[in-house]
Motif scaffolding. Structure first.
Motif, PDB file in Angstrom:
ATOM      1  N   ARG A  47       0.821  -1.203   0.000  1.00  0.00           N
ATOM      2  CA  ARG A  47       0.000   0.000   0.000  1.00  0.00           C
ATOM      3  C   ARG A  47       0.861   1.261   0.000  1.00  0.00           C
ATOM      4  O   ARG A  47       0.514   2.261  -0.636  1.00  0.00           O
ATOM      5  CB  ARG A  47      -0.976  -0.035   1.173  1.00  0.00           C
ATOM      6  CG  ARG A  47      -2.183  -0.914   0.829  1.00  0.00           C
ATOM      7  CD  ARG A  47      -2.769  -1.653   2.006  1.00  0.00           C
ATOM      8  NE  ARG A  47      -3.927  -2.445   1.618  1.00  0.00           N
ATOM      9  CZ  ARG A  47      -3.877  -3.614   0.984  1.00  0.00           C
ATOM     10  NH1 ARG A  47      -2.710  -4.137   0.639  1.00  0.00           N
ATOM     11  NH2 ARG A  47      -4.979  -4.266   0.662  1.00  0.00           N
ATOM     12  N   ILE A  48       1.997   1.209   0.663  1.00  0.00           N
ATOM     13  CA  ILE A  48       2.939   2.328   0.593  1.00  0.00           C
ATOM     14  C   ILE A  48       3.476   2.453  -0.831  1.00  0.00           C
ATOM     15  O   ILE A  48       3.492   3.546  -1.408  1.00  0.00           O
ATOM     16  CB  ILE A  48       4.093   2.142   1.606  1.00  0.00           C
ATOM     17  CG1 ILE A  48       3.572   2.294   3.033  1.00  0.00           C
ATOM     18  CG2 ILE A  48       5.229   3.137   1.320  1.00  0.00           C
ATOM     19  CD1 ILE A  48       4.562   1.844   4.104  1.00  0.00           C
ATOM     20  N   GLY A  49       3.896   1.337  -1.406  1.00  0.00           N
ATOM     21  CA  GLY A  49       4.469   1.365  -2.750  1.00  0.00           C
ATOM     22  C   GLY A  49       3.501   1.834  -3.816  1.00  0.00           C
ATOM     23  O   GLY A  49       3.842   2.646  -4.685  1.00  0.00           O
ATOM     24  N   VAL A  50       2.267   1.339  -3.759  1.00  0.00           N
ATOM     25  CA  VAL A  50       1.266   1.715  -4.760  1.00  0.00           C
ATOM     26  C   VAL A  50       0.839   3.171  -4.573  1.00  0.00           C
ATOM     27  O   VAL A  50       0.747   3.934  -5.531  1.00  0.00           O
ATOM     28  CB  VAL A  50       0.046   0.759  -4.702  1.00  0.00           C
ATOM     29  CG1 VAL A  50      -1.100   1.270  -5.562  1.00  0.00           C
ATOM     30  CG2 VAL A  50       0.460  -0.650  -5.143  1.00  0.00           C
ATOM     31  N   THR A  51       0.594   3.566  -3.330  1.00  0.00           N
ATOM     32  CA  THR A  51       0.136   4.936  -3.054  1.00  0.00           C
ATOM     33  C   THR A  51       1.173   5.973  -3.445  1.00  0.00           C
ATOM     34  O   THR A  51       0.836   7.025  -3.999  1.00  0.00           O
ATOM     35  CB  THR A  51      -0.219   5.088  -1.558  1.00  0.00           C
ATOM     36  OG1 THR A  51      -1.224   4.137  -1.229  1.00  0.00           O
ATOM     37  CG2 THR A  51      -0.726   6.492  -1.246  1.00  0.00           C
ATOM     38  N   THR A  52       2.438   5.688  -3.178  1.00  0.00           N
ATOM     39  CA  THR A  52       3.500   6.666  -3.466  1.00  0.00           C
ATOM     40  C   THR A  52       4.166   6.434  -4.822  1.00  0.00           C
ATOM     41  O   THR A  52       5.118   7.129  -5.170  1.00  0.00           O
ATOM     42  CB  THR A  52       4.566   6.646  -2.352  1.00  0.00           C
ATOM     43  OG1 THR A  52       5.190   5.359  -2.312  1.00  0.00           O
ATOM     44  CG2 THR A  52       3.959   7.002  -1.003  1.00  0.00           C
ATOM     45  N   LYS A  53       3.641   5.459  -5.554  1.00  0.00           N
ATOM     46  CA  LYS A  53       4.144   5.125  -6.900  1.00  0.00           C
ATOM     47  C   LYS A  53       5.644   4.819  -6.917  1.00  0.00           C
ATOM     48  O   LYS A  53       6.391   5.355  -7.733  1.00  0.00           O
ATOM     49  CB  LYS A  53       3.807   6.219  -7.914  1.00  0.00           C
ATOM     50  CG  LYS A  53       2.336   6.310  -8.218  1.00  0.00           C
ATOM     51  CD  LYS A  53       2.086   7.177  -9.423  1.00  0.00           C
ATOM     52  CE  LYS A  53       0.613   7.126  -9.788  1.00  0.00           C
ATOM     53  NZ  LYS A  53       0.328   7.881 -11.010  1.00  0.00           N
ATOM     54  N   LEU A  54       6.059   3.944  -5.997  1.00  0.00           N
ATOM     55  CA  LEU A  54       7.454   3.488  -6.045  1.00  0.00           C
ATOM     56  C   LEU A  54       7.664   2.722  -7.336  1.00  0.00           C
ATOM     57  O   LEU A  54       6.803   1.945  -7.758  1.00  0.00           O
ATOM     58  CB  LEU A  54       7.753   2.575  -4.857  1.00  0.00           C
ATOM     59  CG  LEU A  54       7.847   3.238  -3.499  1.00  0.00           C
ATOM     60  CD1 LEU A  54       8.054   2.185  -2.406  1.00  0.00           C
ATOM     61  CD2 LEU A  54       8.965   4.258  -3.462  1.00  0.00           C
ATOM     62  N   GLU A  55       8.784   2.937  -7.962  1.00  0.00           N
ATOM     63  CA  GLU A  55       9.078   2.299  -9.236  1.00  0.00           C
ATOM     64  C   GLU A  55      10.352   1.489  -9.161  1.00  0.00           C
ATOM     65  O   GLU A  55      11.352   1.957  -8.603  1.00  0.00           O
ATOM     66  CB  GLU A  55       9.214   3.367 -10.333  1.00  0.00           C
ATOM     67  CG  GLU A  55       7.950   4.166 -10.553  1.00  0.00           C
ATOM     68  CD  GLU A  55       8.163   5.326 -11.498  1.00  0.00           C
ATOM     69  OE1 GLU A  55       9.321   5.757 -11.716  1.00  0.00           O
ATOM     70  OE2 GLU A  55       7.156   5.823 -12.032  1.00  0.00           O
TER      71      GLU A  55
END
Length: 146
Positions: free
Chosen positions: A134-142
């Motif tokens: 959820r952190i990765g998707v919300t903050t758009k980690l690539e």
């Protein structure tokens, strides 16, 4: 490149708390293979490309095969996973898709295969990767291209 908030920069204490939970999971007796399957499958369901990239690379380094990694999206239709792994994958899917509830059948199947402490560690691993997703998707980690 995303310009969304980087949690580790914007709120280091929150990030540190997440890392503490991750370090706890790593300190338990949870088998690396089990933890890797949880991380990859939950990340696939949640569409977290960053986590899929990291955790498939980690799994390969730990000896996981390409065939089993590719087969995770259709694990029910493959002969690649044993009874324990199937119970873990079913539990991972139901906890990840929690709005559909965790069925008694799935929970009881896992509870029959693992002692209470190990089952608790499995559940905490599933919850932890879902938080990271959820952190990765919300903050758009690539992921980075190697």
């Amino acid at each position: 490149m995303s310009d969304r908030t980087k949690i580790n920069v914007a709120d280091p204490a929150a990030y540190k708390a997440m890392l503490a939970l991750e370090h706890y999971i790593e300190s338990t007796g949870l088998a690396t293979k089990h933890n890797d399957l949880i991380k990859i499958r939950a990340s696939q369901i949640n569409g977290c490309t960053y986590c899929i990239d990291i955790h498939t690379r980690d799994a390969r380094k730990a000896g996981e095969t390409e065939q089993r990694i590719y087969g995770l999206t259709s694990w029910r239709e493959t002969p690649f996973f044993d009874e324990q792994e199937r119970a873990i994958l079913a539990l991972t899917e139901e906890v990840t898709l929690i709005s559909n509830k965790v069925s008694d059948e799935t929970y009881n199947a896992a509870a029959a295969l693992f002692d209470k402490a190990y089952l608790a560690q499995l559940i905490m691993s599933i919850i932890t990767i879902n938080a990271w997703n959820r952190i990765g998707v919300t903050t758009k980690l690539e992921p980075t291209l190697l």
